[in-house]
Design a protein around this motif. Structure first.
Motif, PDB file in Angstrom:
ATOM      1  N   UNK A  24      38.785  18.155  13.189  1.00  0.00           N
ATOM      2  CA  UNK A  24      37.964  17.799  12.037  1.00  0.00           C
ATOM      3  C   UNK A  24      37.875  16.284  11.950  1.00  0.00           C
ATOM      4  N   UNK A  25      36.645  15.777  11.984  1.00  0.00           N
ATOM      5  CA  UNK A  25      36.393  14.341  11.881  1.00  0.00           C
ATOM      6  C   UNK A  25      35.439  14.087  10.731  1.00  0.00           C
ATOM      7  N   UNK A  26      35.879  13.274   9.812  1.00  0.00           N
ATOM      8  CA  UNK A  26      35.024  12.876   8.697  1.00  0.00           C
ATOM      9  C   UNK A  26      34.146  11.723   9.165  1.00  0.00           C
ATOM     10  N   UNK A  27      32.862  11.977   9.229  1.00  0.00           N
ATOM     11  CA  UNK A  27      31.907  10.968   9.662  1.00  0.00           C
ATOM     12  C   UNK A  27      31.202  10.407   8.417  1.00  0.00           C
ATOM     13  N   UNK A  28      30.233   9.550   8.611  1.00  0.00           N
ATOM     14  CA  UNK A  28      29.522   8.975   7.469  1.00  0.00           C
ATOM     15  C   UNK A  28      28.527   9.986   6.918  1.00  0.00           C
ATOM     16  N   UNK A  55      28.960  13.291   6.535  1.00  0.00           N
ATOM     17  CA  UNK A  55      29.141  14.681   6.969  1.00  0.00           C
ATOM     18  C   UNK A  55      30.505  14.839   7.642  1.00  0.00           C
ATOM     19  N   UNK A  56      30.852  16.084   7.907  1.00  0.00           N
ATOM     20  CA  UNK A  56      32.083  16.397   8.630  1.00  0.00           C
ATOM     21  C   UNK A  56      31.710  17.062   9.950  1.00  0.00           C
ATOM     22  N   UNK A  57      32.329  16.605  11.016  1.00  0.00           N
ATOM     23  CA  UNK A  57      32.119  17.183  12.347  1.00  0.00           C
ATOM     24  C   UNK A  57      33.351  18.031  12.688  1.00  0.00           C
ATOM     25  N   UNK A  58      33.114  19.305  12.995  1.00  0.00           N
ATOM     26  CA  UNK A  58      34.191  20.202  13.381  1.00  0.00           C
ATOM     27  C   UNK A  58      33.959  20.624  14.825  1.00  0.00           C
ATOM     28  N   UNK A  61      41.744  15.321  11.443  1.00  0.00           N
ATOM     29  CA  UNK A  61      42.800  15.727  12.361  1.00  0.00           C
ATOM     30  C   UNK A  61      42.544  17.085  12.959  1.00  0.00           C
ATOM     31  N   UNK A  62      43.581  17.633  13.584  1.00  0.00           N
ATOM     32  CA  UNK A  62      43.488  18.927  14.250  1.00  0.00           C
ATOM     33  C   UNK A  62      44.161  20.018  13.433  1.00  0.00           C
ATOM     34  N   UNK A  63      43.581  21.197  13.536  1.00  0.00           N
ATOM     35  CA  UNK A  63      44.149  22.402  12.932  1.00  0.00           C
ATOM     36  C   UNK A  63      44.205  23.445  14.034  1.00  0.00           C
ATOM     37  N   UNK A  64      45.338  24.110  14.159  1.00  0.00           N
ATOM     38  CA  UNK A  64      45.494  25.162  15.154  1.00  0.00           C
ATOM     39  C   UNK A  64      45.513  26.518  14.483  1.00  0.00           C
ATOM     40  N   UNK A  65      44.884  27.487  15.128  1.00  0.00           N
ATOM     41  CA  UNK A  65      45.018  28.891  14.756  1.00  0.00           C
ATOM     42  C   UNK A  65      45.664  29.585  15.939  1.00  0.00           C
ATOM     43  N   UNK A  66      46.811  30.204  15.699  1.00  0.00           N
ATOM     44  CA  UNK A  66      47.552  30.879  16.759  1.00  0.00           C
ATOM     45  C   UNK A  66      47.637  32.359  16.430  1.00  0.00           C
ATOM     46  N   UNK A  67      47.126  33.173  17.349  1.00  0.00           N
ATOM     47  CA  UNK A  67      47.159  34.622  17.166  1.00  0.00           C
ATOM     48  C   UNK A  67      48.426  35.174  17.798  1.00  0.00           C
ATOM     49  N   UNK A  68      49.138  35.960  17.024  1.00  0.00           N
ATOM     50  CA  UNK A  68      50.390  36.567  17.469  1.00  0.00           C
ATOM     51  C   UNK A  68      50.388  38.021  17.022  1.00  0.00           C
ATOM     52  N   UNK A  69      50.159  38.937  17.940  1.00  0.00           N
ATOM     53  CA  UNK A  69      50.098  40.371  17.635  1.00  0.00           C
ATOM     54  C   UNK A  69      49.066  40.680  16.559  1.00  0.00           C
ATOM     55  N   UNK A  70      49.507  41.071  15.359  1.00  0.00           N
ATOM     56  CA  UNK A  70      48.588  41.487  14.292  1.00  0.00           C
ATOM     57  C   UNK A  70      48.352  40.415  13.233  1.00  0.00           C
ATOM     58  N   UNK A  94      30.456  22.534  18.574  1.00  0.00           N
ATOM     59  CA  UNK A  94      30.483  21.442  17.599  1.00  0.00           C
ATOM     60  C   UNK A  94      29.634  21.871  16.415  1.00  0.00           C
ATOM     61  N   UNK A  95      30.229  21.794  15.232  1.00  0.00           N
ATOM     62  CA  UNK A  95      29.559  22.203  14.006  1.00  0.00           C
ATOM     63  C   UNK A  95      29.511  20.989  13.072  1.00  0.00           C
ATOM     64  N   UNK A  96      28.329  20.687  12.553  1.00  0.00           N
ATOM     65  CA  UNK A  96      28.174  19.590  11.601  1.00  0.00           C
ATOM     66  C   UNK A  96      27.988  20.195  10.215  1.00  0.00           C
ATOM     67  N   UNK A  97      28.773  19.707   9.266  1.00  0.00           N
ATOM     68  CA  UNK A  97      28.775  20.237   7.899  1.00  0.00           C
ATOM     69  C   UNK A  97      28.357  19.117   6.945  1.00  0.00           C
ATOM     70  N   UNK A  98      27.408  19.407   6.074  1.00  0.00           N
ATOM     71  CA  UNK A  98      26.957  18.415   5.091  1.00  0.00           C
ATOM     72  C   UNK A  98      27.890  18.358   3.895  1.00  0.00           C
TER      73      UNK A  98
END
Length: 92
Positions: free
Chosen positions: A41-45, A47-50, A73-82, A62-66
């Motif tokens: 996640x980067x906060x740009x001028x 908008x936010x770029x993900x 920074x970075x966010x992790x999603x870790x899948x573990x079983x269920x 790459x997703x641009x959000x208004x």
């Protein structure tokens, strides 16, 4: 049904919800998801770029959000079983 949990409260709630939606949508091209999803996640001028990426199979979107979030920074999603855990890399 997969349970979800968030291991870090520094991630704004609205951003958490957006990341969960992007995770659930996945990658339309391959429809395969690695156990580790990385969201940068980067906060740009004005908008936010993900950047959403994984290693196997190699995918990147790459997703641009208004909308500006009070988070860079970075966010992790870790899948573990269920379940899937949302965390910051330094929590691993």
């Amino acid at each position: 049904m997969i349970d979800k949990c968030v291991a870090h409260v520094e991630i704004p709630f609205v951003l958490q919800q957006l990341i969960w939606r992007l995770y659930e949508r996945g990658y339309p091209e391959t429809k395969k998801q690695d156990y580790l999803q990385v969201f940068i996640i980067n906060r740009e001028e004005g908008y936010t770029k993900i950047t959403m990426k994984q290693e196997r199979p190699l995918e990147k979107q790459v997703i641009l959000i208004n909308q500006l979030f009070d988070f860079n920074g970075s966010v992790w999603l870790i899948k573990e079983n269920d379940y899937v855990v949302m965390m910051l890399p330094n929590d691993y």
